[in-house]
Motif scaffolding. Structure first.
Motif, PDB file in Angstrom:
ATOM      1  N   GLY A  97       0.537  -1.360  -0.177  1.00 19.40           N
ATOM      2  CA  GLY A  97       0.302  -0.058   0.306  1.00 19.40           C
ATOM      3  C   GLY A  97       0.862   1.432   0.073  1.00 19.40           C
ATOM      4  N   TYR A  98       1.822   0.997   0.388  1.00 19.68           N
ATOM      5  CA  TYR A  98       2.549   2.491   0.839  1.00 19.68           C
ATOM      6  C   TYR A  98       2.724   2.596  -0.844  1.00 19.68           C
ATOM      7  CZ  TYR A  98       2.662   1.457   5.678  1.00 19.68           C
ATOM      8  OH  TYR A  98       2.832   1.098   7.264  1.00 19.68           O
ATOM      9  N   ILE A  99       3.638   1.762  -0.899  1.00 20.97           N
ATOM     10  CA  ILE A  99       4.770   1.885  -1.993  1.00 20.97           C
ATOM     11  C   ILE A  99       3.480   2.697  -3.251  1.00 20.97           C
ATOM     12  CG2 ILE A  99       5.566   0.244  -4.356  1.00 20.97           C
ATOM     13  CD1 ILE A  99       7.454   1.155  -2.157  1.00 20.97           C
ATOM     14  N   TYR A 100       2.635   2.283  -3.848  1.00 18.72           N
ATOM     15  CA  TYR A 100       1.371   2.376  -4.755  1.00 18.72           C
ATOM     16  C   TYR A 100       0.818   3.396  -4.544  1.00 18.72           C
ATOM     17  CZ  TYR A 100       1.113  -2.325  -7.059  1.00 18.72           C
ATOM     18  OH  TYR A 100       1.596  -3.029  -8.277  1.00 18.72           O
ATOM     19  N   LEU A 125      -2.026  -0.572   6.498  1.00 18.72           N
ATOM     20  CA  LEU A 125      -2.607   0.149   5.208  1.00 18.72           C
ATOM     21  C   LEU A 125      -3.386   0.860   5.157  1.00 18.72           C
ATOM     22  CD1 LEU A 125      -2.609   0.359   2.228  1.00 18.72           C
ATOM     23  CD2 LEU A 125      -4.243  -2.358   2.046  1.00 18.72           C
ATOM     24  N   VAL A 126      -4.822   0.209   6.371  1.00 14.46           N
ATOM     25  CA  VAL A 126      -5.892   1.429   6.226  1.00 14.46           C
ATOM     26  C   VAL A 126      -5.695   2.613   6.661  1.00 14.46           C
ATOM     27  CG1 VAL A 126      -7.489  -0.776   6.488  1.00 14.46           C
ATOM     28  CG2 VAL A 126      -6.336  -0.184   8.501  1.00 14.46           C
ATOM     29  N   GLN A 127      -4.787   2.629   8.433  1.00 15.97           N
ATOM     30  CA  GLN A 127      -4.413   3.822   8.730  1.00 15.97           C
ATOM     31  C   GLN A 127      -3.405   5.222   8.176  1.00 15.97           C
ATOM     32  OE1 GLN A 127      -0.979   4.819   9.926  1.00 15.97           O
ATOM     33  NE2 GLN A 127      -1.807   7.016  10.434  1.00 15.97           N
ATOM     34  N   VAL A 129       9.760   0.500   9.101  1.00  9.81           N
ATOM     35  CA  VAL A 129       9.106   0.815   8.053  1.00  9.81           C
ATOM     36  C   VAL A 129       7.626   1.348   8.351  1.00  9.81           C
ATOM     37  CG1 VAL A 129       8.073   0.250   5.724  1.00  9.81           C
ATOM     38  CG2 VAL A 129       9.300  -1.769   6.675  1.00  9.81           C
ATOM     39  N   TYR A 130       6.886   1.074   9.261  1.00  6.60           N
ATOM     40  CA  TYR A 130       5.845   2.226   9.924  1.00  6.60           C
ATOM     41  C   TYR A 130       6.042   3.140  10.022  1.00  6.60           C
ATOM     42  CZ  TYR A 130       2.199   3.574  12.586  1.00  6.60           C
ATOM     43  OH  TYR A 130       0.982   4.363  13.548  1.00  6.60           O
ATOM     44  N   VAL A 131       7.270   3.545  10.517  1.00  5.00           N
ATOM     45  CA  VAL A 131       7.804   4.282  11.621  1.00  5.00           C
ATOM     46  C   VAL A 131       8.608   5.796  10.161  1.00  5.00           C
ATOM     47  CG1 VAL A 131       9.617   6.043  12.856  1.00  5.00           C
ATOM     48  CG2 VAL A 131       8.199   3.697  13.497  1.00  5.00           C
ATOM     49  N   TYR A 132       8.998   4.862   9.190  1.00  3.62           N
ATOM     50  CA  TYR A 132       8.994   5.660   8.206  1.00  3.62           C
ATOM     51  C   TYR A 132       8.645   6.693   7.668  1.00  3.62           C
ATOM     52  CZ  TYR A 132      14.623   4.318   8.285  1.00  3.62           C
ATOM     53  OH  TYR A 132      15.856   4.519   8.571  1.00  3.62           O
ATOM     54  N   VAL A 133       7.480   5.468   7.327  1.00  3.85           N
ATOM     55  CA  VAL A 133       6.359   6.411   6.377  1.00  3.85           C
ATOM     56  C   VAL A 133       5.071   6.982   7.229  1.00  3.85           C
ATOM     57  CG1 VAL A 133       3.944   5.388   5.368  1.00  3.85           C
ATOM     58  CG2 VAL A 133       6.176   3.024   5.182  1.00  3.85           C
TER      59      VAL A 133
END
Length: 543
Positions: A106-109, A207-209, A498-502
């Motif tokens: 989800g982050y990438i797309y 993803l939903v967040q 990964v979550y923290v970076y995003v």
């Protein structure tokens, strides 16, 4: 009656009951928390937001399952029914999207379809908005369809050719054979795979967040961390549990008392050879699924890695990777050991409705979303820590209050509770293939329960134990909600990094830990699919 009950009490019975009680105590504790008086925050959520959470969750699940069935069923049918060049390689490549957590895809797309995204620049004249309910369901479908694909492919390999041949002799065409014969026989596999997709969709938070899709998991985190109201988070968790329970009950009711049998000596299905044109179309179709579900996100992450590797590849990344691997290994070993004990408790002549029911209850964790388990485990150990403070202070007057709660023990405990059923199902299926004759013979010769376990059972069922370890490890590696809530202070896994970076809008920097996570998960998926031909033994048969 008591004599009959105690006759079958052994070390497996005692350990299974004790371990089961320990694992279930947090879940029982959260039920008592439901009787806490409601807060003004809960009244606000119930009045203005709860309907949105429920409706969005239902829409997301329905769209995801529909799309995942379309993708998984069509891919499995092409692989299982047709013979073409490259079929064997594609058969296991189609499982690789399971290595990509839905939140990473989800982050990438989302980044690729933004105003300056690579996909926007290459294909579209304006940005494509996928950060919505339908976009989230598409991401879920392309990363979770392998659950349906694997089960349907296995079911197709076991179907008898005689059913379809009989239908054709009675005047049915190939479409009628598919919809009236093949599809009904695939129903158990489709339902089981769909249930796994539903549970994984409801469990997701990352993803939903990021897409701001207001579903139950989003609501639980929002109530707890944004609004600071644990009572509301617990009540939302109860609604989520009720939704999961209703889905499972509906599946049971639809199944009813129907049973599906495969004749052992039946004629096996022969794969149909296709022309070069048909083969090209089939390969193109399967590659399209693979491109969307795996290769496009991975290629984009490789490019981001090239741009940011000098800033992101550091010693801290190595330590974070070790955290993920060590946690996964420890929890997976515990899962296999506990599952082995419970499987022995539920076999041979001591099986009854009580033991079967207890095993189902103990293995309930996978049906419960990670956010709910995290709340249950956290509240339980906070209460336990507070009760043990006087003991802590006897040994260390400056001991922190939340000694257990803020330790890795809580995180490992939650992993075992959540993923125990994965290990149990793998070991139980291996026991069913083995039968009872070897174990019973050992008992008749006077061998003890533990000697039989180590000298007879484990050497015969070790493939199931290895599979249980690998499957549990993959899920633990990708798990975000549990790790995010229960990790100790200043402690990261690859998923949380990964979550923290995003969250800091550093999508490109998130590529390196994302790729590491995918590589480790992909390696283990390869092992489970190729270990003694693994789940693809039927695919590698020449026909």
């Amino acid at each position: 009656m008591l004599k009959t009950m105690f006759k079958h009490v052994n070390i497996f019975t005692i350990l299974s009951i004790v371990i089961g009680i320990i694992l279930l105590m947090p879940l029982a504790n959260i039920l008592f928390e439901l009787f806490t008086p409601p807060t003004p925050v809960w009244e606000h959520i119930k009045t203005y937001l709860l309907f949105e959470y429920i409706s969005n969750s239902i829409y997301l699940v329905l769209m995801t399952v529909t799309l995942a069935i379309m993708i998984g069923l069509s891919a499995a049918y092409v692989i299982g029914r047709y013979q073409f060049k490259g079929r064997k390689t594609l058969s296991w490549l189609l499982v690789l999207p399971l290595a990509i957590p839905s939140y990473i895809a989800g982050y990438i797309y989302a980044d690729m379809t933004s105003f300056t995204g690579s996909l926007t620049r290459l294909i579209f004249n304006q940005p494509l908005d996928i950060m919505n309910l339908f976009g989230a369901s598409l991401i879920f479908a392309f990363t979770l369809y392998p659950y349906i694909y694997l089960l349907v492919l296995s079911s197709l390999s076991k179907q008898s050719a005689s059913y379809g041949e009989s239908a054709i002799l009675l005047g049915s065409n190939k479409y009628q054979v598919f919809f009236k014969v093949t599809l009904p026989l695939l129903r158990p596999a489709l339902v089981a795979g769909s249930l796994l997709v539903i549970l994984e969709t409801l469990n997701d938070y990352g993803l939903v967040q990021y897409f701001n899709v207001r579903v139950f998991s989003f609501a639980i985190f929002n109530a707890w961390f944004s609004l600071g109201d644990v009572v509301s988070a617990i009540r939302i968790s109860a609604y989520l549990m009720l939704t999961v329970f209703i889905i499972i009950v509906i599946e049971r009711l639809l199944r009813g008392r129907k049973k599906f049998h495969v004749h052992v000596k039946s004629k096996s299905m022969t794969r149909k050879k296709v022309s070069k044109t048909q083969s090209f179309i089939m390969i193109l179709f399967l590659l399209l699924i693979l491109m969307i579900g795996f290769f496009i996100p991975v290629i984009q992450m490789l490019w981001y890695t090239y741009l940011t590797y000098q800033d992101t590849i550091q010693l801290s990344l190595l330590l974070t990777s070790l955290n993920s691997i060590i946690n996964g290994v420890i929890a997976s070993i515990l899962i296999v050991l506990i599952a082995l004990l419970i499987a022995n408790f539920n076999r041979l002549k001591n099986r009854n409705i009580v033991s079967k029911s207890w095993v189902k209850i103990v293995n309930l964790g996978y049906a419960i979303p990670g956010a709910v388990i995290a709340i249950a485990v956290h509240l339980y150990f906070v209460g336990l820590d507070r009760a043990l403070v006087p003991i802590y202070r006897l040994f260390n007057p400056n001991s922190p209050t939340l000694l257990i709660t803020m330790s890795l023990f809580t995180l490992i405990f939650s992993y075992v509770l959540r993923f125990l059923s994965i290990g149990f199902n793998s070991i139980e299926s291996q026991y069913e293939k083995l039968g009872e004759k070897y174990t019973e013979s050992a008992y008749m010769l006077g061998t003890s329960k533990l000697q039989t376990l180590f000298k007879i059972d484990i050497p015969l069922i070790y493939p199931g134990m290895i599979t249980a370890f690998i499957l549990a490890f993959i899920d633990i590696l990708k798990e975000l909600p549990l790790t995010l809530i229960l990790r100790p202070a200043n402690y990261d896994s690859l998923a949380t990094l990964v979550y923290v970076y995003v969250q800091n809008e550093m999508i490109q920097e998130a590529a390196v830990p994302s790729l590491l996570l995918i590589m480790i998960a992909g390696l283990f998926i390869y092992l489970v699919t190729h270990y003694k031909k693994g789940v693809f033994s039927h695919v590698y048969k020449d026909s």
